[in-house]
Design a protein around this motif. Structure first.
Motif, mmCIF file in Angstrom:
data_model
loop_
_atom_site.group_PDB
_atom_site.id
_atom_site.type_symbol
_atom_site.label_atom_id
_atom_site.label_comp_id
_atom_site.label_asym_id
_atom_site.label_seq_id
_atom_site.Cartn_x
_atom_site.Cartn_y
_atom_site.Cartn_z
ATOM 1 N N ASP A 195 5.221 67.665 98.257
ATOM 2 C CA ASP A 195 4.457 66.804 97.340
ATOM 3 C C ASP A 195 5.073 66.760 95.938
ATOM 4 O OD1 ASP A 195 2.393 64.984 96.987
ATOM 5 O OD2 ASP A 195 1.065 66.485 96.105
ATOM 6 N N GLU A 196 6.387 66.756 95.895
ATOM 7 C CA GLU A 196 7.079 66.669 94.608
ATOM 8 C C GLU A 196 6.855 65.289 93.964
ATOM 9 O OE1 GLU A 196 9.996 69.082 97.277
ATOM 10 O OE2 GLU A 196 8.504 67.479 97.515
ATOM 11 N N LYS A 197 7.024 65.235 92.652
ATOM 12 C CA LYS A 197 7.009 63.971 91.927
ATOM 13 C C LYS A 197 8.334 63.247 92.193
ATOM 14 C CE LYS A 197 3.077 64.834 89.855
ATOM 15 N NZ LYS A 197 1.845 64.076 90.171
ATOM 16 N N VAL A 198 8.292 61.918 92.120
ATOM 17 C CA VAL A 198 9.490 61.117 92.390
ATOM 18 C C VAL A 198 9.905 60.354 91.136
ATOM 19 C CG1 VAL A 198 10.486 59.214 93.724
ATOM 20 C CG2 VAL A 198 8.954 60.865 94.832
ATOM 21 N N ILE A 199 11.132 60.599 90.698
ATOM 22 C CA ILE A 199 11.717 59.879 89.563
ATOM 23 C C ILE A 199 12.805 58.960 90.118
ATOM 24 C CG2 ILE A 199 12.979 60.096 87.393
ATOM 25 C CD1 ILE A 199 11.738 62.858 87.060
ATOM 26 N N VAL A 200 12.808 57.713 89.669
ATOM 27 C CA VAL A 200 13.737 56.713 90.214
ATOM 28 C C VAL A 200 14.563 56.080 89.102
ATOM 29 C CG1 VAL A 200 13.899 54.482 91.411
ATOM 30 C CG2 VAL A 200 12.260 56.199 92.203
ATOM 31 N N HIS A 201 15.814 55.793 89.442
ATOM 32 C CA HIS A 201 16.697 55.001 88.574
ATOM 33 C C HIS A 201 17.401 53.977 89.449
ATOM 34 C CE1 HIS A 201 19.693 53.890 85.560
ATOM 35 N NE2 HIS A 201 20.607 54.043 86.501
ATOM 36 N N VAL A 202 17.471 52.729 88.979
ATOM 37 C CA VAL A 202 18.140 51.654 89.715
ATOM 38 C C VAL A 202 19.132 50.968 88.780
ATOM 39 C CG1 VAL A 202 17.869 49.495 90.991
ATOM 40 C CG2 VAL A 202 16.073 51.247 91.118
ATOM 41 N N SER A 203 20.390 50.881 89.192
ATOM 42 C CA SER A 203 21.382 50.174 88.376
ATOM 43 C C SER A 203 22.658 49.960 89.175
ATOM 44 C CB SER A 203 21.700 50.952 87.087
ATOM 45 O OG SER A 203 22.543 52.061 87.353
ATOM 46 N N ASN A 204 23.654 49.375 88.499
ATOM 47 C CA ASN A 204 24.964 49.198 89.111
ATOM 48 C C ASN A 204 25.925 50.332 88.743
ATOM 49 O OD1 ASN A 204 25.498 48.587 86.442
ATOM 50 N ND2 ASN A 204 25.738 46.391 86.790
ATOM 51 N N PHE A 205 25.387 51.401 88.175
ATOM 52 C CA PHE A 205 26.142 52.626 87.903
ATOM 53 C C PHE A 205 27.378 52.405 87.017
ATOM 54 C CE2 PHE A 205 24.594 55.887 91.179
ATOM 55 C CZ PHE A 205 23.361 55.258 91.302
ATOM 56 N N ARG A 206 27.306 51.393 86.173
ATOM 57 C CA ARG A 206 28.364 51.227 85.179
ATOM 58 C C ARG A 206 28.112 52.178 84.005
ATOM 59 N NH1 ARG A 206 28.304 46.452 82.581
ATOM 60 N NH2 ARG A 206 26.259 45.830 83.353
ATOM 61 N N LYS A 207 29.127 52.396 83.191
ATOM 62 C CA LYS A 207 29.031 53.352 82.079
ATOM 63 C C LYS A 207 27.853 53.044 81.177
ATOM 64 C CE LYS A 207 31.762 55.437 78.350
ATOM 65 N NZ LYS A 207 33.076 55.450 77.653
ATOM 66 N N VAL A 208 27.595 51.752 80.920
ATOM 67 C CA VAL A 208 26.534 51.352 80.004
ATOM 68 C C VAL A 208 25.153 51.747 80.514
ATOM 69 C CG1 VAL A 208 26.156 49.043 80.986
ATOM 70 C CG2 VAL A 208 25.768 49.437 78.541
ATOM 71 N N LYS A 209 25.016 51.984 81.820
ATOM 72 C CA LYS A 209 23.714 52.353 82.393
ATOM 73 C C LYS A 209 23.407 53.838 82.205
ATOM 74 C CE LYS A 209 23.024 48.183 83.838
ATOM 75 N NZ LYS A 209 22.019 47.310 83.207
ATOM 76 N N ARG A 210 24.418 54.625 81.854
ATOM 77 C CA ARG A 210 24.240 56.043 81.539
ATOM 78 C C ARG A 210 23.583 56.838 82.667
ATOM 79 N NH1 ARG A 210 25.322 53.854 76.742
ATOM 80 N NH2 ARG A 210 25.785 55.147 74.930
ATOM 81 N N VAL A 211 24.133 56.712 83.855
ATOM 82 C CA VAL A 211 23.607 57.446 85.008
ATOM 83 C C VAL A 211 23.725 58.962 84.819
ATOM 84 C CG1 VAL A 211 23.735 57.738 87.517
ATOM 85 C CG2 VAL A 211 24.121 55.483 86.503
ATOM 86 N N PRO A 212 24.828 59.481 84.260
ATOM 87 C CA PRO A 212 24.881 60.928 84.009
ATOM 88 C C PRO A 212 23.740 61.416 83.115
ATOM 89 C CG PRO A 212 27.079 60.000 83.889
ATOM 90 C CD PRO A 212 26.130 58.838 83.971
ATOM 91 N N GLU A 213 23.291 60.572 82.184
ATOM 92 C CA GLU A 213 22.166 60.948 81.339
ATOM 93 C C GLU A 213 20.885 61.052 82.162
ATOM 94 O OE1 GLU A 213 21.500 58.824 77.775
ATOM 95 O OE2 GLU A 213 23.424 59.374 76.878
ATOM 96 N N VAL A 214 20.750 60.182 83.158
ATOM 97 C CA VAL A 214 19.590 60.253 84.049
ATOM 98 C C VAL A 214 19.549 61.628 84.725
ATOM 99 C CG1 VAL A 214 18.523 59.309 86.141
ATOM 100 C CG2 VAL A 214 19.534 57.757 84.462
ATOM 101 N N VAL A 215 20.716 62.075 85.199
ATOM 102 C CA VAL A 215 20.802 63.385 85.852
ATOM 103 C C VAL A 215 20.464 64.503 84.868
ATOM 104 C CG1 VAL A 215 22.330 64.997 87.048
ATOM 105 C CG2 VAL A 215 22.495 62.543 87.529
#
Length: 385
Positions: A197-217
């Protein structure tokens, strides 16, 4: 009306909006001709009023880079002449608006004057369009359009700030299919991913640098360190995926993170989400955030671009300064640990999304088409007098 819609076929916002607009207009009885170099990602349904035309680009030894803009202009001419288009609506300035101007000039020699509407989406102004190699062409093409729209007030102002624009720009925001993007019961899906029953965090993008996916992590890692039991679902793919995967390994949190790749039915993932993260470095609107909000998901985002026009501070989620991952992590913990706050923001998120109802926004486009067409007819009549 008989309308030509020109767009890129990719998963990016401009292609998605153009394709969804085509589908809604077709459902309302308009005949829509979609032009692109490949079938758009969301043009997956058959409709008797939608016709897809692929822009063929022949390779010749003379050209190191095949001239797509010229091939596109030729296809535009063919459609205007043989399909008798009433209007041409191009999404993204370069090279679509430029090709449209060339096609318009060719048809003018044949006594045919079709109005051209150009919709600006973001990087065609803030990135590509501002490149000195293209700036003058983009500026010229916008000014030669019969009508110009932008997807946010922010983008409208950026266009005026960056270019010498003589024409008016009408803001018509991106829109959402409220029936498709709504929270649905996916408890079996959530149970499989979150057995505890963990909480779910979501991110959706094209994983380009401007989307800052590492920051999401990084934000997610801080949430875990605060004792919140959660899973991170990353939807999409792109250049920064490998970097994000390695970051998860370095932090030792791989068991809590799932990379889902590109998904067509993203609303199924959003239906089990408790929080949506979008720490982008550039967003002229924030369509991914709007889709999450339509599924009753609170949003934590950066405060740049058009995001404050979509995500309302303290109501639908929180806005933080660019790169302030401590702020984003703090608010993530706050939302996920406070059921009352989460319930209120979830309700507010859906209510805010309803302001961007596709029926209302598409009606705005229809009215704008009519206005632009009538204005062009008046100009043509005056010039002939």
């Amino acid at each position: 009306m008989n309308i030509g819609i020109v767009c890129y076929p990719t998963f990016g916002g401009s292609g998605v909006v153009a394709t969804e607009l085509a589908k809604v207009l077709a459902a309302k009885g308009h005949k829509i001709h979609v032009l692109s170099y490949a079938k758009p990602a969301r043009l997956e349904t058959l409709d008797s009023n939608i016709f897809y035309h692929e822009v063929a680009i022949n390779a010749y030894p003379l050209f190191e880079y095949p001239p797509y803009a010229l091939a596109l202009a030729t296809q535009m001419v063919n459609l205007i002449e043989y399909e008798q288009l009433d209007l041409l609506h191009v999404h993204y300035a370069l090279p679509h608006a430029t090709s449209a101007y060339l096609a318009k000039q060719i048809m003018a020699d044949k006594g045919i004057n079709v109005p051209v509407v150009t919709t600006l989406h973001g990087t065609d102004i803030t990135l590509v369009g501002s490149d000195p190699s293209y700036k003058h062409v983009v500026e010229f093409s916008i000014n030669k359009s019969d009508g110009v729209t932008a997807v946010s007030e922010y983008l409208k102002q950026e266009t005026f700030d960056r270019f010498d624009i003589s024409s008016d720009i009408k803001v018509i925001p991106n829109f959402i299919d409220l029936d498709r993007f709504q929270k649905s019961n996916k408890s079996h899906f959530k149970k499989a991913i979150c057995p505890e029953d963990e909480k779910v965090i979501v991110h959706v993008s094209n994983f380009r640098k401007v989307k800052r996916v590492p920051e999401v992590v990084s934000i997610f890692n801080r949430v875990l360190k605060q004792g919140i039991k959660a899973k991170l679902l990353l939807v999409g793919d792109g250049p920064d995926r490998q970097k994000a995967e390695q970051q998860c390994r370095d932090l030792g949190i791989c068991e809590h993170v799932r990379f889902l790749g590109k998904l067509e039915q993203v609303e199924e993932v959003l239906s089990i989400a408790d929080l949506f993260l979008i720490p982008s470095g550039s967003e002229t609107f924030g369509l991914a955030a709007l889709e999450a909000m339509s599924c009753s998901v609170p949003v934590i985002s950066s405060d740049i671009g058009g995001l404050p026009e979509v995500n309302i501070q303290g109501e639908t989620g929180f806005l933080c300064a660019l790169d302030d991952i401590d702020c984003m992590a703090k608010h993530a913990v706050e939302i996920l640990s406070n059921e009352k706050l989460h319930a209120t923001m979830s309700k507010n998120a859906r209510a805010q999304a309803e302001r961007f109802n596709q029926d209302v926004v598409v009606n705005e486009y229809e009215q704008y088409y009519k206005e632009v067409s009538e204005q062009l007819q008046e100009k043509t009549a005056v010039s002939k007098a």
